[in-house]
Design an enzyme around this catalytic site. Structure first.
Site, short mmCIF file in Angstrom:
data_model
loop_
_atom_site.label_atom_id
_atom_site.label_comp_id
_atom_site.label_asym_id
_atom_site.label_seq_id
_atom_site.Cartn_x
_atom_site.Cartn_y
_atom_site.Cartn_z
N HIS A 110 4.39 -11.12 15.73
CA HIS A 110 4.14 -11.06 14.28
C HIS A 110 5.47 -11.23 13.55
CE1 HIS A 110 2.04 -10.08 10.59
NE2 HIS A 110 3.06 -9.31 10.27
N ASP A 151 -2.64 -5.81 13.94
CA ASP A 151 -1.19 -5.53 14.03
C ASP A 151 -0.91 -4.03 14.19
OD1 ASP A 151 -0.74 -8.26 13.65
OD2 ASP A 151 -0.62 -8.04 11.48
#
Length: 202
Positions: A110, A151
């Site tokens: 990410h 996430d």
């Protein structure tokens, strides 16, 4: 030998970083067994082809509903018998059936320092746009295990990157890739392949 399956949606620069790191020995004891893309126009598929790696497209557009796509994606993944699934810019919400099947065996890169600028809606240039709008002086990238949240899984590695005056989202994205993503994603794979980190250890 760790067998990895790489999932991609776009240009495949992180895939290229993994390929290069396997070839030069930076990632040890690892074999890329396949590449899956949800986008048939992804340049990442060409990168796989150039390196003799089997690749295929599994697109939601080819299925009547999401459930059918989810089953097809899982079946495609299982066909490679991977030890680790690497999400390298894969812009698809990972189905619950995939997370359950491969719990602790999926990692994601990410482009921010989680928990900043992450979660639903934060992907690609949007992450860097948000960082610039907030005025942060430091951003970066995170490699984490994937769980049922967005996430939210355990963090494996992070690397910070300075934001510079005059940065645009595109310029910042390139710097984060070069200074962070292309370094920590191969490093995380190498650590997993060689028993230095696991889902249960974090």
């Amino acid at each position: 030998m760790l067998k990895i399956l790489v999932c991609v949606s776009g240009g495949g620069t992180n895939l290229q970083a993994i390929i290069d790191s396997v070839n030069n020995g930076t990632i040890r004891n690892t074999e890329i067994v396949g590449v899956i893309s949800n986008n048939r126009n992804a340049y990442a598929l060409e990168r796989a082809s150039q390196n003799g790696i089997k690749a295929e497209v599994v697109s939601p557009k080819d299925y009547e509903n999401r459930e059918d796509f989810n089953k097809a994606l899982l079946a495609a993944m299982e066909s490679y018998e991977p030890d680790l699934i690497v999400l390298a810019g894969f812009l698809v919400v990972i189905p619950e059936i995939v997370i359950e099947r491969y719990e602790g065996h999926i990692i994601n890169i990410h482009p921010s320092l989680i928990p900043s600028f992450c979660g639903t809606g934060y992907y690609g240039l949007k992450v860097h746009q948000a960082a610039l709008e907030r005025g942060v002086k430091v951003t970066g990238a995170t490699v984490h295990f994937v769980d049922a949240g967005t996430d939210t899984g355990p963090i494996i590695l992070q690397r910070a990157v300075e934001v510079e005056a005059g940065d645009t989202p595109e310029v910042l994205q390139k710097r984060v890739m070069e200074q962070a993503e292309w370094k920590i994603l191969p490093k995380a794979i190498d650590m997993i392949a060689n028993g230095e980190v696991s889902y249960k250890q974090i």
